[in-house]
Design a protein around this motif. Structure first.
Motif, PDB file in Angstrom:
ATOM      1  N   SER A 140     -24.965 136.599 -39.312  1.00  0.00           N
ATOM      2  CA  SER A 140     -24.195 137.849 -39.268  1.00  0.00           C
ATOM      3  C   SER A 140     -24.228 138.557 -40.636  1.00  0.00           C
ATOM      4  O   SER A 140     -24.176 139.782 -40.710  1.00  0.00           O
ATOM      5  CB  SER A 140     -22.746 137.567 -38.855  1.00  0.00           C
ATOM      6  N   PHE A 141     -24.341 137.783 -41.718  1.00  0.00           N
ATOM      7  CA  PHE A 141     -24.419 138.398 -43.049  1.00  0.00           C
ATOM      8  C   PHE A 141     -25.696 139.225 -43.210  1.00  0.00           C
ATOM      9  O   PHE A 141     -25.689 140.282 -43.818  1.00  0.00           O
ATOM     10  CB  PHE A 141     -24.349 137.333 -44.145  1.00  0.00           C
ATOM     11  N   MET A 142     -26.808 138.699 -42.646  1.00  0.00           N
ATOM     12  CA  MET A 142     -28.083 139.428 -42.756  1.00  0.00           C
ATOM     13  C   MET A 142     -28.005 140.748 -41.997  1.00  0.00           C
ATOM     14  O   MET A 142     -28.498 141.774 -42.460  1.00  0.00           O
ATOM     15  CB  MET A 142     -29.245 138.614 -42.175  1.00  0.00           C
ATOM     16  N   GLU A 161     -34.907 139.066 -40.919  1.00  0.00           N
ATOM     17  CA  GLU A 161     -35.817 139.829 -40.061  1.00  0.00           C
ATOM     18  C   GLU A 161     -36.646 140.862 -40.814  1.00  0.00           C
ATOM     19  O   GLU A 161     -37.616 141.378 -40.276  1.00  0.00           O
ATOM     20  CB  GLU A 161     -35.020 140.533 -38.948  1.00  0.00           C
ATOM     21  N   THR A 162     -36.244 141.211 -42.033  1.00  0.00           N
ATOM     22  CA  THR A 162     -36.956 142.285 -42.735  1.00  0.00           C
ATOM     23  C   THR A 162     -37.384 141.872 -44.140  1.00  0.00           C
ATOM     24  O   THR A 162     -36.808 140.956 -44.747  1.00  0.00           O
ATOM     25  CB  THR A 162     -36.069 143.552 -42.885  1.00  0.00           C
ATOM     26  N   ALA A 163     -38.390 142.607 -44.656  1.00  0.00           N
ATOM     27  CA  ALA A 163     -38.880 142.369 -46.011  1.00  0.00           C
ATOM     28  C   ALA A 163     -37.788 142.662 -47.036  1.00  0.00           C
ATOM     29  O   ALA A 163     -37.704 142.007 -48.077  1.00  0.00           O
ATOM     30  CB  ALA A 163     -40.106 143.243 -46.276  1.00  0.00           C
ATOM     31  N   GLU A 220     -33.173 129.655 -51.835  1.00  0.00           N
ATOM     32  CA  GLU A 220     -34.494 129.003 -51.784  1.00  0.00           C
ATOM     33  C   GLU A 220     -35.216 129.014 -50.456  1.00  0.00           C
ATOM     34  O   GLU A 220     -36.435 128.900 -50.438  1.00  0.00           O
ATOM     35  CB  GLU A 220     -34.464 127.571 -52.337  1.00  0.00           C
ATOM     36  N   GLU A 221     -34.461 129.184 -49.388  1.00  0.00           N
ATOM     37  CA  GLU A 221     -35.124 129.020 -48.089  1.00  0.00           C
ATOM     38  C   GLU A 221     -34.665 130.056 -47.080  1.00  0.00           C
ATOM     39  O   GLU A 221     -33.512 130.484 -47.122  1.00  0.00           O
ATOM     40  CB  GLU A 221     -34.731 127.639 -47.546  1.00  0.00           C
ATOM     41  N   VAL A 222     -35.564 130.455 -46.192  1.00  0.00           N
ATOM     42  CA  VAL A 222     -35.175 131.382 -45.129  1.00  0.00           C
ATOM     43  C   VAL A 222     -35.680 130.906 -43.784  1.00  0.00           C
ATOM     44  O   VAL A 222     -36.655 130.172 -43.678  1.00  0.00           O
ATOM     45  CB  VAL A 222     -35.713 132.811 -45.360  1.00  0.00           C
ATOM     46  N   GLN A 223     -34.981 131.393 -42.773  1.00  0.00           N
ATOM     47  CA  GLN A 223     -35.350 131.113 -41.400  1.00  0.00           C
ATOM     48  C   GLN A 223     -35.103 132.414 -40.650  1.00  0.00           C
ATOM     49  O   GLN A 223     -34.059 133.015 -40.800  1.00  0.00           O
ATOM     50  CB  GLN A 223     -34.438 130.002 -40.884  1.00  0.00           C
ATOM     51  N   GLY A 224     -36.071 132.878 -39.892  1.00  0.00           N
ATOM     52  CA  GLY A 224     -35.828 134.119 -39.165  1.00  0.00           C
ATOM     53  C   GLY A 224     -37.090 134.734 -38.619  1.00  0.00           C
ATOM     54  O   GLY A 224     -38.199 134.296 -38.932  1.00  0.00           O
ATOM     55  N   PHE A 282     -38.600 137.342 -39.277  1.00  0.00           N
ATOM     56  CA  PHE A 282     -39.550 137.926 -40.222  1.00  0.00           C
ATOM     57  C   PHE A 282     -40.760 137.001 -40.403  1.00  0.00           C
ATOM     58  O   PHE A 282     -41.901 137.462 -40.459  1.00  0.00           O
ATOM     59  CB  PHE A 282     -38.888 138.179 -41.580  1.00  0.00           C
ATOM     60  N   PHE A 283     -40.516 135.699 -40.465  1.00  0.00           N
ATOM     61  CA  PHE A 283     -41.627 134.739 -40.572  1.00  0.00           C
ATOM     62  C   PHE A 283     -42.016 134.199 -39.201  1.00  0.00           C
ATOM     63  O   PHE A 283     -43.156 134.340 -38.782  1.00  0.00           O
ATOM     64  CB  PHE A 283     -41.256 133.590 -41.509  1.00  0.00           C
ATOM     65  N   TYR A 284     -41.076 133.562 -38.540  1.00  0.00           N
ATOM     66  CA  TYR A 284     -41.392 132.919 -37.255  1.00  0.00           C
ATOM     67  C   TYR A 284     -40.200 132.969 -36.318  1.00  0.00           C
ATOM     68  O   TYR A 284     -39.072 132.774 -36.739  1.00  0.00           O
ATOM     69  CB  TYR A 284     -41.742 131.433 -37.451  1.00  0.00           C
ATOM     70  N   ARG A 285     -40.491 133.152 -35.037  1.00  0.00           N
ATOM     71  CA  ARG A 285     -39.492 132.939 -33.991  1.00  0.00           C
ATOM     72  C   ARG A 285     -39.485 131.449 -33.639  1.00  0.00           C
ATOM     73  O   ARG A 285     -40.393 130.736 -34.027  1.00  0.00           O
ATOM     74  CB  ARG A 285     -39.862 133.756 -32.751  1.00  0.00           C
ATOM     75  N   PRO A 286     -38.494 130.993 -32.896  1.00  0.00           N
ATOM     76  CA  PRO A 286     -38.583 129.614 -32.383  1.00  0.00           C
ATOM     77  C   PRO A 286     -39.846 129.491 -31.520  1.00  0.00           C
ATOM     78  O   PRO A 286     -40.129 130.375 -30.720  1.00  0.00           O
ATOM     79  CB  PRO A 286     -37.315 129.480 -31.537  1.00  0.00           C
ATOM     80  N   LEU A 287     -40.602 128.402 -31.709  1.00  0.00           N
ATOM     81  CA  LEU A 287     -41.916 128.273 -31.093  1.00  0.00           C
ATOM     82  C   LEU A 287     -41.974 127.055 -30.174  1.00  0.00           C
ATOM     83  O   LEU A 287     -41.401 126.011 -30.500  1.00  0.00           O
ATOM     84  CB  LEU A 287     -42.976 128.079 -32.185  1.00  0.00           C
ATOM     85  N   PRO A 288     -42.714 127.179 -29.064  1.00  0.00           N
ATOM     86  CA  PRO A 288     -42.943 125.979 -28.262  1.00  0.00           C
ATOM     87  C   PRO A 288     -43.766 124.968 -29.060  1.00  0.00           C
ATOM     88  O   PRO A 288     -44.463 125.346 -30.014  1.00  0.00           O
ATOM     89  CB  PRO A 288     -43.724 126.487 -27.047  1.00  0.00           C
ATOM     90  N   GLU A 289     -43.657 123.705 -28.661  1.00  0.00           N
ATOM     91  CA  GLU A 289     -44.278 122.603 -29.399  1.00  0.00           C
ATOM     92  C   GLU A 289     -45.718 122.893 -29.817  1.00  0.00           C
ATOM     93  O   GLU A 289     -46.096 122.714 -30.981  1.00  0.00           O
ATOM     94  CB  GLU A 289     -44.237 121.348 -28.527  1.00  0.00           C
ATOM     95  N   GLN A 290     -46.510 123.371 -28.850  1.00  0.00           N
ATOM     96  CA  GLN A 290     -47.936 123.534 -29.140  1.00  0.00           C
ATOM     97  C   GLN A 290     -48.182 124.594 -30.209  1.00  0.00           C
ATOM     98  O   GLN A 290     -48.999 124.426 -31.103  1.00  0.00           O
ATOM     99  CB  GLN A 290     -48.672 123.883 -27.855  1.00  0.00           C
ATOM    100  N   LYS A 291     -47.444 125.708 -30.116  1.00  0.00           N
ATOM    101  CA  LYS A 291     -47.579 126.776 -31.109  1.00  0.00           C
ATOM    102  C   LYS A 291     -47.135 126.295 -32.494  1.00  0.00           C
ATOM    103  O   LYS A 291     -47.768 126.598 -33.498  1.00  0.00           O
ATOM    104  CB  LYS A 291     -46.706 127.965 -30.688  1.00  0.00           C
ATOM    105  N   ALA A 292     -46.030 125.544 -32.519  1.00  0.00           N
ATOM    106  CA  ALA A 292     -45.537 125.021 -33.796  1.00  0.00           C
ATOM    107  C   ALA A 292     -46.581 124.103 -34.422  1.00  0.00           C
ATOM    108  O   ALA A 292     -46.840 124.173 -35.635  1.00  0.00           O
ATOM    109  CB  ALA A 292     -44.219 124.277 -33.581  1.00  0.00           C
ATOM    110  N   THR A 293     -47.203 123.280 -33.592  1.00  0.00           N
ATOM    111  CA  THR A 293     -48.246 122.373 -34.080  1.00  0.00           C
ATOM    112  C   THR A 293     -49.427 123.167 -34.636  1.00  0.00           C
ATOM    113  O   THR A 293     -49.942 122.869 -35.716  1.00  0.00           O
ATOM    114  CB  THR A 293     -48.721 121.434 -32.954  1.00  0.00           C
ATOM    115  N   GLU A 294     -49.830 124.212 -33.917  1.00  0.00           N
ATOM    116  CA  GLU A 294     -50.949 125.052 -34.371  1.00  0.00           C
ATOM    117  C   GLU A 294     -50.666 125.658 -35.740  1.00  0.00           C
ATOM    118  O   GLU A 294     -51.544 125.709 -36.605  1.00  0.00           O
ATOM    119  CB  GLU A 294     -51.198 126.185 -33.370  1.00  0.00           C
ATOM    120  N   ILE A 295     -49.443 126.135 -35.925  1.00  0.00           N
ATOM    121  CA  ILE A 295     -49.099 126.755 -37.207  1.00  0.00           C
ATOM    122  C   ILE A 295     -49.126 125.732 -38.334  1.00  0.00           C
ATOM    123  O   ILE A 295     -49.661 125.997 -39.414  1.00  0.00           O
ATOM    124  CB  ILE A 295     -47.750 127.492 -37.104  1.00  0.00           C
TER     125      ILE A 295
END
Ligand code: C2E
Ligand code: CA
Ligand code: CA
Ligand code: CA
Length: 279
Positions: free
Chosen positions: A204-206, A239-241, A253-257, A259-272
């Motif tokens: 909510s802060f973002m 979500e934004t630069a 130090e760390e971000v999640q969102g 802007f970089f990645y959405r939650p991914l199914p197992e196979q996509k996460a493995t590919e990345i």
């Protein structure tokens, strides 16, 4: 038979589902979802702002209902929580996520942390430490690569209890992070008694972040105070630069969102992870 049924449901008289027939139907199908294998886990990468490296993944549960399609966690987690089903479902998520992380490590990928969410009821179950110990043994994952996310409200409900459990988990090597930090009307001065590794600044802060706004100052204060307590900071919902630049400028130090990645199914996460494998 009808009367009997009604009596059974008196147990749930104050529950969400009793007030809403659609939720009651949903709760019934939730009871079978595990054995019918309707759950999957998605993985959302956490990224180090400085290096761009993926440092970990958060396990996020998904329910594929045969008729209704994908049901959002915000709908079914509260139902699982109040019906107690969250205990069995949560253990399944924990096992699945730990197994996945071990599989990645065994395939030679650089080790990362797997973060798993624990609801209030899960955190308060008497056998929590036992279950985590067993899952780590069974999957062969080193405890240092597991992180448990508990919400601020869960942590402060009974600080004495929380501290006892978290000390045990720390002894085992499991990392603890406070989820949705900043929304629970508590303060870091209360949480500083706990053996924590990480604070996740609520998304909510973002959403409300504008340059030089009050929210920007609050985020900065959280980061500074967190660092002074030796904690690592993760910003959620980036979500934004512009948001990223701001977070970089205050040494988060760390971000999640998205802007970089959405939650991914197992196979996509493995590919990345494979695509980033060092040569
Ligand atoms: P959470 O733990 O705060 O997880 C972050 C939520 O934000 C996830 O929603 C994720 O998909 C979403 N998100 C990530 N990045 C962005 C972004 O840039 N923008 C926006 N708008 N959203 C973003 P999701 O997957 O729908 O999960 C919702 C909540 O359900 C989670 O919030 C968590 O509290 C709960 N949950 C999910 N999986 C589990 C689980 O396995 N066990 C338990 N106990 N709770 C879970
Ligand atoms: Ca979380
Ligand atoms: Ca969160
Ligand atoms: Ca949340």
């Amino acid at each position: 038979a009808k009367d009997k049924g009604r009596n059974n449901y008196q147990f749930y008289s104050v529950s969400l589902s009793a007030k809403n027939p659609e939720l009651l139907t949903l709760e019934k199908s939730l009871r079978y979802a595990l054995e019918r294998e309707e759950f999957t886990v998605f993985y959302q990468p956490r990224v180090n702002i400085g290096t761009g490296e993926i440092t970990g993944m958060e396990a996020l549960l998904r329910w594929q209902h045969p008729e209704m399609g994908l049901v959002a966690p915000s709908v079914f987690i509260p139902l699982a929580e109040e019906s107690g089903l969250i205990i069995a479902i949560g253990e399944w998520v924990l096992r699945t996520a730990c197994m996945q992380n071990k599989t990645w490590q065994d395939s030679g990928l650089p080790p990362i942390t797997m973060a798993v969410n624990l609801s209030l009821k899960q955190f308060r179950q008497p056998k929590l430490v036992e279950i985590i110990t067993r899952v780590l043994e069974q999957t062969g994952l080193d405890a240092h690569f597991l992180e448990l996310e508990i919400m601020e409200t869960t942590a402060i409900e009974d600080l004495g209890f929380t501290r006892t459990v978290l000390e045990e988990l720390k002894q085992m090597g499991v990392n603890i992070s406070i989820d949705d930090f900043g929304t629970g009307h508590s303060s870091l001065s209360r949480l500083q008694l706990l053996p924590l590794h990480n604070l996740k600044i609520d998304q909510s802060f973002m959403r409300d972040l504008q340059p030089d706004s009050k929210v920007a100052h609050i985020i900065q204060a959280i980061v500074t105070l967190g660092h002074s307590l030796g904690l690592k900071l993760t910003a959620e919902g980036v979500e934004t630069a512009e948001q990223l630049e701001f977070l970089k400028s205050i040494n988060c130090e760390e971000v999640q969102g998205y802007f970089f990645y959405r939650p991914l199914p197992e196979q996509k996460a493995t590919e990345i992870l494979e695509s980033k494998r060092p040569i």
